[in-house]
Design an enzyme around this catalytic site. Structure first.
Site, mmCIF file in Angstrom:
data_model
loop_
_atom_site.group_PDB
_atom_site.id
_atom_site.type_symbol
_atom_site.label_atom_id
_atom_site.label_comp_id
_atom_site.label_asym_id
_atom_site.label_seq_id
_atom_site.Cartn_x
_atom_site.Cartn_y
_atom_site.Cartn_z
ATOM 1 N N GLU A 1 0.828 -1.211 0.000
ATOM 2 C CA GLU A 1 0.000 0.000 0.000
ATOM 3 C C GLU A 1 0.859 1.256 0.000
ATOM 4 O O GLU A 1 0.559 2.230 -0.698
ATOM 5 C CB GLU A 1 -0.920 0.014 1.244
ATOM 6 C CG GLU A 1 -1.879 -1.155 1.303
ATOM 7 C CD GLU A 1 -1.334 -2.331 2.115
ATOM 8 O OE1 GLU A 1 -2.112 -2.955 2.850
ATOM 9 O OE2 GLU A 1 -0.110 -2.619 2.010
ATOM 10 N N GLU B 1 14.238 -31.684 1.943
ATOM 11 C CA GLU B 1 15.011 -32.327 0.872
ATOM 12 C C GLU B 1 15.827 -33.429 1.512
ATOM 13 O O GLU B 1 16.912 -33.195 2.034
ATOM 14 C CB GLU B 1 15.931 -31.313 0.180
ATOM 15 C CG GLU B 1 15.240 -30.398 -0.803
ATOM 16 C CD GLU B 1 16.215 -29.800 -1.808
ATOM 17 O OE1 GLU B 1 16.877 -30.581 -2.520
ATOM 18 O OE2 GLU B 1 16.305 -28.566 -1.866
ATOM 19 N N ARG C 1 13.510 -23.910 -3.419
ATOM 20 C CA ARG C 1 14.392 -23.506 -2.327
ATOM 21 C C ARG C 1 14.291 -22.012 -2.060
ATOM 22 O O ARG C 1 14.237 -21.568 -0.906
ATOM 23 C CB ARG C 1 15.845 -23.866 -2.658
ATOM 24 C CG ARG C 1 16.182 -25.335 -2.619
ATOM 25 C CD ARG C 1 17.652 -25.565 -2.949
ATOM 26 N NE ARG C 1 18.005 -26.975 -2.959
ATOM 27 C CZ ARG C 1 19.220 -27.445 -3.213
ATOM 28 N NH1 ARG C 1 20.207 -26.591 -3.517
ATOM 29 N NH2 ARG C 1 19.458 -28.748 -3.196
ATOM 30 N N CYS D 1 -2.464 -3.628 7.263
ATOM 31 C CA CYS D 1 -2.050 -3.816 8.653
ATOM 32 C C CYS D 1 -2.428 -2.608 9.502
ATOM 33 O O CYS D 1 -2.541 -1.484 9.011
ATOM 34 C CB CYS D 1 -0.546 -4.092 8.733
ATOM 35 S SG CYS D 1 0.505 -2.761 8.109
#
Length: 386
Positions: A57, A299, A189, A80
């Site tokens: 924003e 992994e 990743r 927020c």
């Protein structure tokens, strides 16, 4: 359900696409996009790129300037309402004179959770929420789960042959898949806060588990690799040596082991035990609470991957299938102690795509195994995993 216009939907869809530009860089913050529209024209666009920098924003308002007064803001997540590293976005929208705010979904963060919308409404701003909410939620599975449950989103990555094998009996596994699939793993990743592996992978492959700029295939790859995921090595017996390649890489390595130990170039975490093995649920809660991990990528080999599945801790299974056959002597995809058909775990395919000659198959679990510490969820975390 509110009666959204075609224009409302189009602007929110654009805001969602904007948010995706922060896919690899916003952690631990959520990925958010914002579009400011006035008199049928877009006057400001913004997305959140990195924690500590401007929120979506704020960036959209900066671009719009005075044109933001009387505009409609389309935001993928409720603005927020609390002071963090930056001032509240709800306050910024109020001060800019925005007339209407459309949010795709409510913020799951208990510090916000409706307070942003309430602040806007008290200032006389028209507010509504729920437009393209499902699509907006898909931007932030880890952030949402961490805020709602205190656990990260867990994604298990596996590579297999057409006959469901992950390595030769000797442990040799490089490479089952081709370059396109391996590049895709690099992007998995990069979007993860942490990568978890077992000591077996370190001993056999001497894995680095880094995000590598040359393999990402992204325009902002140079910037992405500056923020390496936390590398987590599960090593209950303390077998990892100081010369392991993973300890020589940029970024942090967390060595999870038993008892009081020291390791150069690693943070050491004394493991909570479950049936004489590392408690995986405890580990995930630690990563969420202490490390603010939203998405965790596992992994590892068949043993550790199977332990996560058996514990019911996996949200998503990503399997790369190569057009090759390794034979019946090779290692199975997952090590799971299932003996009867009624023990089977059912999955739902959520995505399937071709990467070079390989297929990437993505599944969610319809059935979950028990996550109780009293089950054999952590069987042989210390065994070889490749």
């Amino acid at each position: 359900m509110l009666d959204w216009s075609v224009e409302d939907t189009a602007y929110m869809a654009e805001a969602i696409q904007l948010a995706k530009q922060g896919l690899y860089t916003t952690a631990p913050n959520p990925r958010v996009g914002c579009i400011l529209v006035k008199a049928g024209e877009v006057v400001g666009r913004g997305f959140h790129y990195r924690a500590g920098e401007g929120h979506a924003e704020v960036n959209a308002l900066k671009q719009a300037g005075e044109a933001a007064r009387g505009a409609t803001a389309y935001v993928t997540l409720e603005p927020c309402s609390h002071y963090g590293r930056t001032p509240p976005c709800a306050e910024g929208l109020i001060n800019a004179g925005v007339a209407r705010v459309v949010s795709a979904m409510q913020d799951p963060n208990p510090k916000v959770a409706g307070r942003g919308i309430k602040m806007l409404q008290q200032a006389g701003i028209e507010c509504s929420a729920g437009l393209l909410g499902k699509q907006a939620a898909e931007l932030n599975p880890g952030f949402i789960k961490r805020m709602e449950t205190g656990l990260p989103w867990v994604r298990v990555k596996l590579a297999m042959s057409l006959d469901g094998r992950t390595a030769m009996n000797s442990g040799e596994s490089q490479w089952i898949t081709g370059g396109a699939a391996r590049g895709d793993v690099q992007r998995l990743r990069a979007r993860s806060s942490a990568i978890v592996t077992g000591i077996g992978s370190i001993q056999i492959d001497d894995s680095s588990l880094t995000v590598r700029e040359t393999e990402l295939g992204l325009d902002n790859a140079i910037d992405i690799v500056k923020q390496q995921p936390l590398r987590v090595v599960l090593d209950n017996s303390g077998k990892m040596g100081p010369d392991a390649k993973i300890l020589q890489q940029p970024g942090r390595t967390l060595w999870v082991t038993q008892g009081e130990r020291d390791m150069p170039h690693a943070d050491v975490l004394t493991a909570q035990q479950c049936d004489s093995q590392i408690d995986l649920q405890w580990l995930l809660r630690h990563l969420a609470e202490s490390e603010q991990c939203n998405e965790v990528l596992v992994e590892a080999g068949a043993t550790l991957a199977g332990a996560f599945v058996e514990a019911g801790l996996v949200d998503e299974l990503v399997v790369y299938m190569a057009p090759t056959i390794l034979g019946s002597n090779a290692r199975a995809l997952l090590q799971l102690p299932l003996d009867k058909m009624d023990q089977k775990l059912r999955l739902s395919m959520t995505d399937c795509r071709q990467l070079g000659d390989d297929l990437r198959l993505t599944y969610s679990f319809l059935d979950r195994a028990s996550s109780s510490c009293n089950t054999s969820q952590n069987n042989a975390v210390n065994e070889v995993s490749v």
